[in-house]
Design an enzyme around this catalytic site. Structure first.
Site, PDB file in Angstrom:
ATOM      1  CE1 TYR A 199      13.696  -3.867   9.325  1.00  0.00           C
ATOM      2  CE2 TYR A 199      16.062  -3.560   9.026  1.00  0.00           C
ATOM      3  CZ  TYR A 199      14.775  -3.521   8.525  1.00  0.00           C
ATOM      4  OH  TYR A 199      14.569  -3.150   7.214  1.00  0.00           O
ATOM      5  CB  VAL A 247      -1.097 -15.790   8.616  1.00  0.00           C
ATOM      6  CG1 VAL A 247      -1.818 -17.031   8.116  1.00  0.00           C
ATOM      7  CG2 VAL A 247      -1.628 -14.558   7.917  1.00  0.00           C
ATOM      8  CB  SER A 269      -0.938   0.011   1.216  1.00  0.00           C
ATOM      9  OG  SER A 269      -0.196   0.080   2.422  1.00  0.00           O
ATOM     10  NE  ARG A 270       2.890   2.241   5.355  1.00  0.00           N
ATOM     11  CZ  ARG A 270       3.847   2.565   6.207  1.00  0.00           C
ATOM     12  NH1 ARG A 270       4.585   3.642   5.986  1.00  0.00           N
ATOM     13  NH2 ARG A 270       4.077   1.830   7.275  1.00  0.00           N
ATOM     14  CB  ALA A 300      18.133 -11.197  14.246  1.00  0.00           C
TER      15      ALA A 300
END
Length: 243
Positions: free
Chosen positions: A152, A65, A12-13, A154
């Site tokens: 982050y 999920v 979306s961006r 890792a």
């Protein structure tokens, strides 16, 4: 070239949307996944206005999920997907000892597990058809230290390892898997960095500037369409990784 059917997470961006725009400009139809369904739908509508074709925006949080996706999850027949771009990501700007467990879990679930489960979902039908491409977004921090980004880093190092291993698994079936490791790219995520950190990193880049989302999108399109690119881990960081 045959028109491609693409899924772009984080579509979306930022980098995800720029990649979708690059593929749409080449005639592809894109399904954009984002946590914010309204933003995803608006982005898909903008692609249709600018480039034609049919594009869809789907509310889908890849980090929530906890299993491989299904066609029912997306309202899309996964056996029709030619290209998956795993671009969704969550940043981390905190020292490890000050990072709450919930934040750590969110970064790992989105950046690493989301990439793995998305790839599992499309790989089986790609193998059956003996064609397909998976492109994963990693980071220069997979290789270069960055204070306040241990979790982050890792996850992004994990994405690189996952990419090269999966390329060996799927290459014999003519399914290619590649990764891009962007450096400092001008996005909303980077805009949330502390000004001092932004200035320090920009100052260390040999080219002396941030990259653009269009430059990353061009790299993604190259990796998707160059049929000898498999297991490629492409640094796109203005030289930051070797500075």
């Amino acid at each position: 070239m045959r028109a491609l059917n693409c899924i772009v997470t984080g579509g979306s961006r930022g980098i995800g949307l720029a990649i979708a725009e690059r593929f749409a400009a080449a005639g592809a139809s894109c399904t954009l996944l984002a946590r914010n369904g309204e933003a995803a739908a608006a982005a898909a509508a903008s692609l249709a206005t600018s480039h034609g074709q049919t594009h869809r925006g789907v509310a889908f949080d890849v980090g929530a999920v906890g299993r491989p996706w299904t066609s029912d999850d997306l309202g899309l027949d996964l056996s029709t997907v030619d290209v998956l771009v795993n671009a969704a990501g969550i940043a981390q700007y905190s020292l490890l000892l000050a990072t709450p467990a919930a934040a750590t879990t969110a970064v790992v679930n989105t950046n690493l597990l989301g990439t793995i489960f998305g790839s599992q979902a499309v790989a089986r039908p790609m193998v059956r058809r003996k064609r397909g491409v998976i492109i994963n977004l990693s980071s220069v921090l997979a290789f270069r230290s960055g204070r306040g980004s241990a979790v982050y880093a890792a996850t992004k190092a994990g994405v690189v390892g996952f990419t090269t291993a999966l390329a060996h698994e799927l290459g014999p079936k003519n399914v290619r898997v590649n990764a891009i490791c962007p450096g400092l790219i001008a996005t909303d995520m980077v805009a949330s960095m502390a000004p001092a950190m932004d200035a320090a990193i920009t100052g260390a880049i040999p080219l002396g500037r941030k990259g653009t989302v269009a430059e990353v999108a061009d790299a993604a399109f190259f990796l998707a369409t160059n049929t000898y690119a498999n297991g490629t881990v492409l640094a796109l960081d203005g030289g930051l990784g070797v500075a």
